[in-house]
Design an enzyme around this catalytic site. Structure first.
Site, PDB file in Angstrom:
ATOM      1  N   HIS A  19      -0.992  54.163  13.427  1.00 17.15           N
ATOM      2  CA  HIS A  19      -2.146  54.284  12.723  1.00 17.15           C
ATOM      3  C   HIS A  19      -3.070  55.578  13.160  1.00 17.15           C
ATOM      4  CE1 HIS A  19      -5.727  52.473  15.006  1.00 17.15           C
ATOM      5  NE2 HIS A  19      -4.971  52.768  16.031  1.00 17.15           N
ATOM      6  N   CYS A  77      -8.623  56.461  18.063  1.00 20.29           N
ATOM      7  CA  CYS A  77      -7.913  55.161  18.984  1.00 20.29           C
ATOM      8  C   CYS A  77      -7.213  55.804  19.997  1.00 20.29           C
ATOM      9  CB  CYS A  77      -6.931  54.293  17.982  1.00 20.29           C
ATOM     10  SG  CYS A  77      -6.131  52.954  18.894  1.00 20.29           S
ATOM     11  N   GLN A  95      -7.123  42.835  13.438  1.00 22.73           N
ATOM     12  CA  GLN A  95      -8.015  42.328  12.609  1.00 22.73           C
ATOM     13  C   GLN A  95      -7.526  42.350  11.314  1.00 22.73           C
ATOM     14  OE1 GLN A  95     -11.446  45.122  12.528  1.00 22.73           O
ATOM     15  NE2 GLN A  95     -11.066  45.807  14.949  1.00 22.73           N
ATOM     16  N   SER A 118     -13.141  48.459  13.053  1.00 21.62           N
ATOM     17  CA  SER A 118     -13.269  49.464  13.828  1.00 21.62           C
ATOM     18  C   SER A 118     -13.350  50.785  13.371  1.00 21.62           C
ATOM     19  CB  SER A 118     -11.666  49.330  14.471  1.00 21.62           C
ATOM     20  OG  SER A 118     -11.656  48.361  15.205  1.00 21.62           O
ATOM     21  N   HIS A 121      -8.844  53.504   8.472  1.00 19.54           N
ATOM     22  CA  HIS A 121      -7.463  53.862   9.017  1.00 19.54           C
ATOM     23  C   HIS A 121      -6.527  54.443   7.720  1.00 19.54           C
ATOM     24  CE1 HIS A 121      -8.228  50.705  12.302  1.00 19.54           C
ATOM     25  NE2 HIS A 121      -9.083  50.126  11.462  1.00 19.54           N
TER      26      HIS A 121
END
Length: 127
Positions: A19, A77, A95, A118, A121
């Site tokens: 991702h 990330c 998630q 977060s 993505h």
């Protein structure tokens, strides 16, 4: 007589994905390896993050850059050091929005934008 769960956990149910994450001021942790002190991310609107991510997705789709190379440079990330690769994971490990987005993809397919706690993505399912 053996009891089985409705969804047995088997290796075949695991997926592998990479991702590219763009965090914004609404992200649960508005800092990253690219912005460890949280100087810029808390100032980035979700709309700006979306524009940035869509531009990245466009570059990948037009073969300007590979998913892994771009994720390594710009993903918020820590998986960026692996080209965005998160390895194999099963249901209940990520998630919900991210999990659902990944499981909805075919191997080799890239997602539309996925919104999680977060950040935003794009996901590439690799197995």
């Amino acid at each position: 007589h053996l009891l089985t769960s409705a969804r047995p956990v088997t290796m075949s149910d695991d997926v592998r994905a990479s991702h590219l994450l763009v965090k914004h001021q609404g992200s649960r942790r508005p800092a990253s390896w690219r912005d460890p002190d949280g100087t810029y991310i808390p100032k980035k609107t979700k709309e700006a993050a979306l524009d940035e991510l869509l531009a990245y997705r466009d570059q990948i789709e037009k073969n300007v850059v590979s998913f892994a190379d771009l994720a390594a440079k710009v993903s918020d990330c820590s998986s960026a050091k692996h080209g965005g690769d998160l390895g194999f994971f099963g249901r209940g490990k990520m998630q919900k929005a991210f999990e659902d987005g990944t499981y909805a993809l075919e191997v080799g397919q890239m997602s539309a934008v996925v919104d999680s706690d977060s950040g935003l993505h794009i996901i590439l399912r690799t197995a």
